[in-house]
Write a protein that holds these residues in place. Structure first.
Motif, mmCIF file in Angstrom:
data_model
loop_
_atom_site.group_PDB
_atom_site.id
_atom_site.type_symbol
_atom_site.label_atom_id
_atom_site.label_comp_id
_atom_site.label_asym_id
_atom_site.label_seq_id
_atom_site.Cartn_x
_atom_site.Cartn_y
_atom_site.Cartn_z
ATOM 1 N N VAL A 148 24.395 13.973 -17.746
ATOM 2 C CA VAL A 148 25.360 14.535 -18.734
ATOM 3 C C VAL A 148 24.955 15.739 -19.232
ATOM 4 C CG1 VAL A 148 26.074 14.057 -21.292
ATOM 5 C CG2 VAL A 148 25.525 12.066 -19.778
ATOM 6 N N ASN A 149 25.753 16.784 -19.077
ATOM 7 C CA ASN A 149 25.725 18.249 -19.334
ATOM 8 C C ASN A 149 26.301 18.654 -20.876
ATOM 9 O OD1 ASN A 149 24.793 18.858 -16.561
ATOM 10 N ND2 ASN A 149 26.889 18.352 -16.291
ATOM 11 N N TYR A 150 25.437 19.311 -21.642
ATOM 12 C CA TYR A 150 25.793 19.628 -22.664
ATOM 13 C C TYR A 150 25.492 21.228 -23.112
ATOM 14 C CZ TYR A 150 20.743 18.168 -23.712
ATOM 15 O OH TYR A 150 19.537 18.035 -23.406
ATOM 16 N N LYS A 151 25.823 21.933 -24.030
ATOM 17 C CA LYS A 151 25.137 23.160 -24.395
ATOM 18 C C LYS A 151 23.843 23.327 -24.388
ATOM 19 C CE LYS A 151 26.288 27.334 -27.097
ATOM 20 N NZ LYS A 151 27.062 27.766 -28.288
ATOM 21 N N GLY A 152 23.345 23.887 -23.609
ATOM 22 C CA GLY A 152 21.812 24.198 -23.453
ATOM 23 C C GLY A 152 20.806 23.143 -22.841
ATOM 24 N N GLY A 153 21.479 22.233 -22.011
ATOM 25 C CA GLY A 153 20.769 21.145 -21.483
ATOM 26 C C GLY A 153 21.261 20.163 -20.590
ATOM 27 N N GLN A 154 20.717 19.260 -19.993
ATOM 28 C CA GLN A 154 21.188 18.146 -19.293
ATOM 29 C C GLN A 154 20.286 17.026 -19.331
ATOM 30 O OE1 GLN A 154 20.959 17.952 -14.854
ATOM 31 N NE2 GLN A 154 22.889 18.643 -14.856
ATOM 32 N N LYS A 155 20.977 15.931 -19.445
ATOM 33 C CA LYS A 155 20.034 14.641 -19.346
ATOM 34 C C LYS A 155 20.405 13.531 -18.248
ATOM 35 C CE LYS A 155 17.349 15.441 -23.007
ATOM 36 N NZ LYS A 155 15.912 15.615 -22.789
ATOM 37 N N LYS A 156 19.600 12.810 -17.667
ATOM 38 C CA LYS A 156 19.864 11.684 -16.762
ATOM 39 C C LYS A 156 19.841 10.393 -17.541
ATOM 40 C CE LYS A 156 17.010 10.624 -13.209
ATOM 41 N NZ LYS A 156 16.363 10.642 -12.204
ATOM 42 N N ILE A 157 21.120 9.724 -17.114
ATOM 43 C CA ILE A 157 21.059 8.406 -18.231
ATOM 44 C C ILE A 157 21.348 7.477 -17.211
ATOM 45 C CG2 ILE A 157 22.426 7.254 -19.891
ATOM 46 C CD1 ILE A 157 22.914 9.853 -21.335
ATOM 47 N N VAL A 158 20.476 6.404 -17.391
ATOM 48 C CA VAL A 158 20.798 5.163 -16.223
ATOM 49 C C VAL A 158 21.272 4.096 -17.398
ATOM 50 C CG1 VAL A 158 19.546 3.413 -15.289
ATOM 51 C CG2 VAL A 158 18.447 5.735 -15.240
ATOM 52 N N ILE A 159 22.572 3.472 -16.856
ATOM 53 C CA ILE A 159 23.231 2.814 -17.651
ATOM 54 C C ILE A 159 23.191 1.072 -17.045
ATOM 55 C CG2 ILE A 159 25.583 2.044 -18.401
ATOM 56 C CD1 ILE A 159 26.433 4.700 -17.637
ATOM 57 N N PRO A 160 22.385 0.418 -17.746
ATOM 58 C CA PRO A 160 22.047 -0.997 -17.224
ATOM 59 C C PRO A 160 23.229 -1.764 -17.138
ATOM 60 C CG PRO A 160 20.265 -0.418 -18.564
ATOM 61 C CD PRO A 160 21.188 0.723 -18.771
ATOM 62 N N ASP A 161 23.549 -2.743 -16.312
ATOM 63 C CA ASP A 161 24.625 -3.624 -16.202
ATOM 64 C C ASP A 161 25.194 -4.121 -17.551
ATOM 65 O OD1 ASP A 161 24.796 -3.116 -13.588
ATOM 66 O OD2 ASP A 161 23.969 -4.821 -12.821
ATOM 67 N N ASP A 162 24.221 -4.711 -18.357
ATOM 68 C CA ASP A 162 24.375 -5.338 -19.499
ATOM 69 C C ASP A 162 24.603 -4.407 -20.806
ATOM 70 O OD1 ASP A 162 21.889 -4.534 -19.912
ATOM 71 O OD2 ASP A 162 21.157 -6.285 -20.714
ATOM 72 N N VAL A 163 24.772 -3.176 -20.608
ATOM 73 C CA VAL A 163 25.003 -2.383 -21.725
ATOM 74 C C VAL A 163 26.478 -2.247 -22.171
ATOM 75 C CG1 VAL A 163 24.837 0.018 -22.231
ATOM 76 C CG2 VAL A 163 22.915 -0.982 -21.505
ATOM 77 N N PRO A 164 26.778 -2.139 -23.227
ATOM 78 C CA PRO A 164 28.327 -2.060 -23.695
ATOM 79 C C PRO A 164 28.728 -0.810 -23.371
ATOM 80 C CG PRO A 164 27.055 -2.354 -25.738
ATOM 81 C CD PRO A 164 26.168 -2.590 -24.503
ATOM 82 N N ILE A 165 30.107 -0.785 -23.046
ATOM 83 C CA ILE A 165 30.855 0.762 -22.841
ATOM 84 C C ILE A 165 32.141 0.543 -23.632
ATOM 85 C CG2 ILE A 165 31.756 1.990 -21.012
ATOM 86 C CD1 ILE A 165 29.950 0.923 -18.963
#
Length: 210
Positions: A148-165
């Motif tokens: 995920v890219n945002y102004k001034g940075g970037q994060k790597k995010i792991v989305i488990p199978d049971d996470v609500p979307i």
């Protein structure tokens, strides 16, 4: 027996302190002077421009709506709806390798791209953060990982199978009915009145996970 002036002053100060504590208890947790507070719960009544909310903490509040209150619907989504270029938000907690594990993911419509851009502390759980930005890479392997890219940075995010979307979609006051689950941002006035700045309301029984 006469009461000394100093005792009278001490009693007055004690009463003042108790009154302040009671008034503080009447507003949601995490409120800070001048800053919006977040309330999560369900609508129990709608009375004109006022909503009555029973919070997930077991507290009851009344929140005033204004013409400027932003209202969004929350609908269920699939991970397949997240693509490179999608604008998303995710509450998450840190992993040992420096990446983040999602607690929830919400997908914004294109017209809301840029909303809340950045990475900051969040109050969903202890140590949780909120990251809003544009999806770069999307990798499916032993789970689901996005950058995920945002102004001034970037994060790597792991989305488990049971996470609500969920999807965030444009909404209106027609969504605000008794029984509907909501997450809202409110501003406390000098008279302790809570005025809603924005409301995310679940559609068809959905509970906003943010």
């Amino acid at each position: 027996m006469k009461t000394s002036r100093s005792q009278t002053v001490r009693h007055a100060l004690l009463l003042s302190g108790l009154l302040s504590a009671l008034l503080s208890a009447a507003v949601p947790a995490h409120a800070e002077d001048g800053k919006p507070t977040r309330v999560r719960g369900a609508i129990t009544a709608v009375e004109g421009d006022a909503l009555k909310i029973h919070s997930n903490r077991g507290e009851d509040f009344q929140v005033v709506l204004t013409p400027d209150t932003q209202i969004r619907g929350v609908t269920l989504a699939q991970v397949s709806e997240i693509k490179p270029g999608s604008y998303i938000g995710s509450a998450a907690v840190p992993l040992p390798d420096g990446s983040l594990k999602a607690l929830e993911v919400h997908v914004f419509p294109p017209e809301m791209a840029g909303t809340g851009d950045g990475h900051r502390a969040f109050d969903l759980t202890p140590e949780s953060t909120m990251t809003n930005g544009s999806v770069g890479d999307l990798v499916a392997s032993n789970g689901r990982t996005i950058t995920v890219n945002y102004k001034g940075g970037q994060k790597k995010i792991v989305i488990p199978d049971d996470v609500p979307i969920v999807n965030l979609v444009p909404g209106d006051r027609g969504l605000l009915k008794p029984g509907v689950k909501v997450v809202l941002q409110a501003q406390k006035g000098s008279d302790n009145t809570l005025t809603a700045l924005s409301i995310s309301a679940g559609e068809n029984g959905v509970a906003p996970p943010m």
